[in-house]
Design a protein around this motif. Sequence first.
Motif, PDB file in Angstrom:
ATOM      1  N   LEU A 287     -18.024  81.301   9.617  1.00  0.00           N
ATOM      2  CA  LEU A 287     -16.608  80.937   9.725  1.00  0.00           C
ATOM      3  C   LEU A 287     -16.279  80.455  11.132  1.00  0.00           C
ATOM      4  N   TYR A 288     -16.801  81.153  12.132  1.00  0.00           N
ATOM      5  CA  TYR A 288     -16.568  80.740  13.524  1.00  0.00           C
ATOM      6  C   TYR A 288     -17.189  79.373  13.786  1.00  0.00           C
ATOM      7  N   TRP A 289     -18.414  79.149  13.292  1.00  0.00           N
ATOM      8  CA  TRP A 289     -19.072  77.848  13.445  1.00  0.00           C
ATOM      9  C   TRP A 289     -18.232  76.754  12.792  1.00  0.00           C
ATOM     10  N   PHE A 290     -17.801  77.003  11.561  1.00  0.00           N
ATOM     11  CA  PHE A 290     -16.995  76.016  10.842  1.00  0.00           C
ATOM     12  C   PHE A 290     -15.688  75.756  11.575  1.00  0.00           C
ATOM     13  N   ALA A 291     -14.999  76.817  11.995  1.00  0.00           N
ATOM     14  CA  ALA A 291     -13.712  76.666  12.678  1.00  0.00           C
ATOM     15  C   ALA A 291     -13.868  75.907  13.993  1.00  0.00           C
ATOM     16  N   HIS A 292     -14.898  76.235  14.757  1.00  0.00           N
ATOM     17  CA  HIS A 292     -15.124  75.573  16.037  1.00  0.00           C
ATOM     18  C   HIS A 292     -15.399  74.085  15.828  1.00  0.00           C
ATOM     19  N   SER A 293     -16.273  73.784  14.891  1.00  0.00           N
ATOM     20  CA  SER A 293     -16.625  72.385  14.626  1.00  0.00           C
ATOM     21  C   SER A 293     -15.434  71.614  14.074  1.00  0.00           C
ATOM     22  N   TYR A 294     -14.737  72.217  13.138  1.00  0.00           N
ATOM     23  CA  TYR A 294     -13.586  71.567  12.537  1.00  0.00           C
ATOM     24  C   TYR A 294     -12.490  71.334  13.570  1.00  0.00           C
ATOM     25  N   ALA A 295     -12.267  72.299  14.443  1.00  0.00           N
ATOM     26  CA  ALA A 295     -11.237  72.145  15.474  1.00  0.00           C
ATOM     27  C   ALA A 295     -11.552  70.977  16.399  1.00  0.00           C
TER      28      ALA A 295
END
Length: 179
Positions: free
Chosen positions: A67-75
């Motif tokens: 989730l952190y990886w996805f959120a960081h990349s998406y942001a």
Amino acid sequence: MPPHERSQTPSTPTRREADPLRWLLSSRNPAATVYGTVTVGALLAAESGLRETYLETVGSLAIAVLLYWFAHSYAEVLGLRLSRHETITWAELWDAFSQDWGIVRGAAAPMLAVLVAWAIGAEQSTAVTAGTWAAVASLIVFELAAGLRSGAKAPEMALQVTAGITLGLGILALRALLH
């Protein structure tokens, strides 16, 4: 023949091949690996290992890191879109996610410590402690690697390792505060 065209023999590996941290530290974004290590270290520091099962602990760590990886990349991608007033492309999305994959790789050592403890039948609280300490040790190893790679002299190396120790102490302080 120019140096970059010379072939390497198996007995003389290139500097990159001889680097044991090669897989872990992304050449595109090594900072992501540090973020992943700190993230899973902080999550483990918050865990007690007393009420959860191993499966719940490992599952929650995996979900949180992904989730952190996805959120960081998406942001990152969303921020670019907002500033450029553009739509997203698959190439930009793939680039962001692949560049930040180091976040997931950074969770590897602490997660591996938990999984090994589980495999050998250790108490879950022991596994959580081992994973927390693996995160702390990883940060110190990253600082040592950075110092060695840069040819740091003793005072510079001491400063770098102190930075890693300080971040590790922050993770341990979180653990002490919550338990």
